[in-house]
Design a protein around this motif. Structure first.
Motif, PDB file in Angstrom:
ATOM      1  N   TRP A 109       0.837  -1.197   0.000  1.00 32.41           N
ATOM      2  CA  TRP A 109       0.000   0.000   0.000  1.00 32.41           C
ATOM      3  C   TRP A 109       0.879   1.256   0.000  1.00 32.41           C
ATOM      4  CZ3 TRP A 109      -5.286  -0.100  -0.298  1.00 32.41           C
ATOM      5  CH2 TRP A 109      -5.911  -1.337  -0.053  1.00 32.41           C
ATOM      6  N   ILE A 110       0.505   2.223  -0.827  1.00 35.27           N
ATOM      7  CA  ILE A 110       1.101   3.553  -0.786  1.00 35.27           C
ATOM      8  C   ILE A 110       0.042   4.499  -0.227  1.00 35.27           C
ATOM      9  CG2 ILE A 110       2.314   5.355  -2.038  1.00 35.27           C
ATOM     10  CD1 ILE A 110       3.676   2.591  -2.110  1.00 35.27           C
ATOM     11  N   ALA A 111       0.338   5.089   0.925  1.00 32.56           N
ATOM     12  CA  ALA A 111      -0.587   6.016   1.573  1.00 32.56           C
ATOM     13  C   ALA A 111       0.009   7.417   1.508  1.00 32.56           C
ATOM     14  CB  ALA A 111      -0.812   5.601   3.030  1.00 32.56           C
ATOM     15  N   GLY A 112      -0.765   8.369   1.034  1.00 29.55           N
ATOM     16  CA  GLY A 112      -0.281   9.740   0.911  1.00 29.55           C
ATOM     17  C   GLY A 112      -1.095  10.699   1.755  1.00 29.55           C
ATOM     18  N   LEU A 113      -0.407  11.487   2.595  1.00 25.47           N
ATOM     19  CA  LEU A 113      -1.090  12.462   3.446  1.00 25.47           C
ATOM     20  C   LEU A 113      -1.252  13.796   2.733  1.00 25.47           C
ATOM     21  CD1 LEU A 113       0.395  12.204   7.059  1.00 25.47           C
ATOM     22  CD2 LEU A 113      -1.732  11.243   6.172  1.00 25.47           C
ATOM     23  N   ALA A 114      -2.353  14.473   3.019  1.00 27.35           N
ATOM     24  CA  ALA A 114      -2.468  15.883   2.663  1.00 27.35           C
ATOM     25  C   ALA A 114      -1.460  16.678   3.496  1.00 27.35           C
ATOM     26  CB  ALA A 114      -3.890  16.379   2.904  1.00 27.35           C
ATOM     27  N   ASP A 115      -1.162  17.878   3.063  1.00 30.15           N
ATOM     28  CA  ASP A 115      -0.067  18.622   3.700  1.00 30.15           C
ATOM     29  C   ASP A 115      -0.411  19.069   5.117  1.00 30.15           C
ATOM     30  OD1 ASP A 115       2.645  19.811   3.223  1.00 30.15           O
ATOM     31  OD2 ASP A 115       1.539  21.567   3.911  1.00 30.15           O
ATOM     32  N   GLN A 116       0.595  19.003   5.984  1.00 29.78           N
ATOM     33  CA  GLN A 116       0.431  19.328   7.402  1.00 29.78           C
ATOM     34  C   GLN A 116       0.495  20.835   7.687  1.00 29.78           C
ATOM     35  OE1 GLN A 116       3.301  16.659   9.588  1.00 29.78           O
ATOM     36  NE2 GLN A 116       3.412  15.734   7.549  1.00 29.78           N
ATOM     37  N   LEU A 117       0.870  21.629   6.667  1.00 28.73           N
ATOM     38  CA  LEU A 117       0.971  23.089   6.834  1.00 28.73           C
ATOM     39  C   LEU A 117       0.215  23.803   5.718  1.00 28.73           C
ATOM     40  CD1 LEU A 117       4.840  23.289   7.536  1.00 28.73           C
ATOM     41  CD2 LEU A 117       3.020  23.372   9.248  1.00 28.73           C
ATOM     42  N   ALA A 118      -0.812  23.186   5.209  1.00 31.95           N
ATOM     43  CA  ALA A 118      -1.423  23.616   3.951  1.00 31.95           C
ATOM     44  C   ALA A 118      -1.941  25.051   3.965  1.00 31.95           C
ATOM     45  CB  ALA A 118      -2.551  22.663   3.574  1.00 31.95           C
ATOM     46  N   LEU A 119      -2.615  25.452   5.044  1.00 32.20           N
ATOM     47  CA  LEU A 119      -3.306  26.743   5.052  1.00 32.20           C
ATOM     48  C   LEU A 119      -2.557  27.742   5.935  1.00 32.20           C
ATOM     49  CD1 LEU A 119      -6.995  25.491   5.319  1.00 32.20           C
ATOM     50  CD2 LEU A 119      -5.684  26.076   3.262  1.00 32.20           C
ATOM     51  N   LEU A 120      -2.221  28.857   5.345  1.00 30.04           N
ATOM     52  CA  LEU A 120      -1.514  29.907   6.078  1.00 30.04           C
ATOM     53  C   LEU A 120      -2.410  30.486   7.169  1.00 30.04           C
ATOM     54  CD1 LEU A 120       0.107  31.632   2.993  1.00 30.04           C
ATOM     55  CD2 LEU A 120       1.369  30.513   4.847  1.00 30.04           C
ATOM     56  N   PRO A 121      -1.824  30.976   8.264  1.00 28.29           N
ATOM     57  CA  PRO A 121      -2.641  31.511   9.364  1.00 28.29           C
ATOM     58  C   PRO A 121      -3.406  32.762   8.948  1.00 28.29           C
ATOM     59  CG  PRO A 121      -0.307  31.911   9.747  1.00 28.29           C
ATOM     60  CD  PRO A 121      -0.380  30.997   8.572  1.00 28.29           C
ATOM     61  N   ALA A 122      -4.606  32.868   9.455  1.00 25.81           N
ATOM     62  CA  ALA A 122      -5.426  34.046   9.164  1.00 25.81           C
ATOM     63  C   ALA A 122      -4.914  35.272   9.910  1.00 25.81           C
ATOM     64  CB  ALA A 122      -6.880  33.767   9.544  1.00 25.81           C
ATOM     65  N   ARG A 123      -4.284  35.046  11.069  1.00 27.06           N
ATOM     66  CA  ARG A 123      -3.773  36.154  11.871  1.00 27.06           C
ATOM     67  C   ARG A 123      -2.322  35.903  12.236  1.00 27.06           C
ATOM     68  NH1 ARG A 123      -8.122  36.216  16.636  1.00 27.06           N
ATOM     69  NH2 ARG A 123      -7.475  34.013  16.559  1.00 27.06           N
ATOM     70  N   ARG A 124      -1.566  36.974  12.346  1.00 31.43           N
ATOM     71  CA  ARG A 124      -0.166  36.874  12.713  1.00 31.43           C
ATOM     72  C   ARG A 124      -0.026  36.167  14.063  1.00 31.43           C
ATOM     73  NH1 ARG A 124       4.376  39.941  11.239  1.00 31.43           N
ATOM     74  NH2 ARG A 124       3.011  41.346  10.052  1.00 31.43           N
ATOM     75  N   GLY A 125       0.868  35.234  14.114  1.00 29.90           N
ATOM     76  CA  GLY A 125       1.101  34.504  15.351  1.00 29.90           C
ATOM     77  C   GLY A 125       0.370  33.187  15.443  1.00 29.90           C
ATOM     78  N   ASP A 126      -0.663  33.012  14.611  1.00 34.84           N
ATOM     79  CA  ASP A 126      -1.373  31.734  14.599  1.00 34.84           C
ATOM     80  C   ASP A 126      -0.572  30.698  13.815  1.00 34.84           C
ATOM     81  OD1 ASP A 126      -3.415  32.852  16.012  1.00 34.84           O
ATOM     82  OD2 ASP A 126      -4.786  33.072  14.303  1.00 34.84           O
ATOM     83  N   PRO A 127      -0.749  29.426  14.107  1.00 35.16           N
ATOM     84  CA  PRO A 127      -0.038  28.391  13.344  1.00 35.16           C
ATOM     85  C   PRO A 127      -0.719  28.123  12.008  1.00 35.16           C
ATOM     86  CG  PRO A 127      -1.410  27.372  15.013  1.00 35.16           C
ATOM     87  CD  PRO A 127      -1.526  28.859  15.232  1.00 35.16           C
ATOM     88  N   CYS A 128       0.025  27.503  11.099  1.00 34.29           N
ATOM     89  CA  CYS A 128      -0.584  27.023   9.867  1.00 34.29           C
ATOM     90  C   CYS A 128      -1.550  25.889  10.195  1.00 34.29           C
ATOM     91  CB  CYS A 128       0.497  26.523   8.905  1.00 34.29           C
ATOM     92  SG  CYS A 128       1.533  27.816   8.200  1.00 34.29           S
ATOM     93  N   LYS A 129      -2.530  25.713   9.344  1.00 34.30           N
ATOM     94  CA  LYS A 129      -3.511  24.647   9.538  1.00 34.30           C
ATOM     95  C   LYS A 129      -3.219  23.512   8.567  1.00 34.30           C
ATOM     96  CE  LYS A 129      -8.460  23.561   9.313  1.00 34.30           C
ATOM     97  NZ  LYS A 129      -9.807  24.084   8.986  1.00 34.30           N
TER      98      LYS A 129
END
Length: 298
Positions: free
Chosen positions: A174-194
């Protein structure tokens, strides 16, 4: 005591050395022919009689003048010459820095990658820069992103929290592929990526006891990867881009050098992190040549 003349010679020599090293790091090592980094291992849950050669690219970061369409096509030829059973692409096809002389468009780099050939096919995942470069996807909070469309247009499947079962010599894998762990940039400064990754949901799609190879662009997921997974493959870190005596001063990982580069074994679980081919932030590589992975399993 050092004389004034000796001191000035020392300063001058140090300056020239720094200039020479900087020129090498920015102008020579990034353009060296890609080194083939070879690994051979038999991970947990690997069936007797299954021999699988995997070749992998990570972090192409297509751009001019360093990673042109022509250079990617040359890397494709190098990969095909290794006679892999399977080719895996570990994300970040998009340039990750502003210091470029020109773009290489998704259609151009995807066209070059379309030349990859292997009996079991070519599979891919996406990286953070692929997501971050797509403004529409960032605003929508969802894909499919431009990079995915470009890969699929040339016939390269993209796995985002999905799995594919392959078979060789009567054995499944099996080859399992994850979606990206940092895909979405934070909406506000200081928040982590989603992140959009779903490890549990992805592995739940595995339908039998055949071994699993997990593709995860960022290696930071590795502490939560279960023993059921035979091998995790990642990129993202570029080996720090600068690596001296096995240590990278700057690594884009909350674990620092723990998962910066190479083959990591923890609790009988295996992770291989590629040093990648391109670079982000700055066009510098020192002690970390561009590399293609060749992994012989079994």
């Amino acid at each position: 005591m050092i004389s004034r003349r000796g001191f000035l010679r020392f300063i001058g020599g140090s300056f020239l050395t720094a200039v020479a090293l900087g020129a090498y790091a920015a102008g020579i090592e990034p353009m060296l022919l890609a080194h083939v980094k070879r690994y051979a291992l038999t991970p947990p849950h690997w069936p007797d009689g299954l021999k699988l050669r995997v070749v992998a690219f990570a972090d192409i970061h297509a751009c001019r003048p360093w990673m042109t369409q022509e250079r990617i096509a040359s890397l494709v030829d190098d990969a095909n010459a290794l006679q892999p059973d399977l080719i895996l692409l570990l994300g970040d096809y998009i340039a990750g820095m502003p210091l470029v002389t020109g773009p290489v468009t998704p259609s151009q780099w995807a066209s070059a990658l379309s030349g990859l050939k292997a009996p079991l096919g070519v599979l891919s995942i996406l990286g953070n820069h692929d997501w971050w470069s797509d403004g529409f996807a960032q605003r929508a909070g969802a894909g499919p992103i431009i990079a995915r469309k470009a890969l699929e247009k040339v016939g390269i499947p993209v796995l985002e929290n999905d799995v594919v079962r392959l078979e060789k010599d009567g054995h499944g894998v099996w080859i399992a592929g994850l979606a990206d762990q940092l895909a979405l940039l934070p909406a506000r400064r200081g928040d982590p990526c989603k992140g959009l990754d779903d490890l549990d949901g992805t592995l739940a799609k595995v339908g039998d006891s055949a071994p699993i190879i997990l593709l995860a662009h960022e290696p930071d997921i590795f502490p939560t990867v279960p023993w059921r997974v035979s091998l995790t493959l990642s990129g993202h870190t570029h080996g720090g881009q600068v690596r001296l005596f096995g240590y990278s001063p700057v690594v884009p990982s909350r674990f620092g050098n723990r998962y910066a580069y190479g083959h990591v074994v923890e609790n009988d679980r295996n992770l291989i992190v590629s040093g990648g081919l391109g670079f982000s932030i700055l066009p510098v590589r020192f002690g970390m040549r561009p590399e293609i992975l060749q992994i012989d399993l079994g």
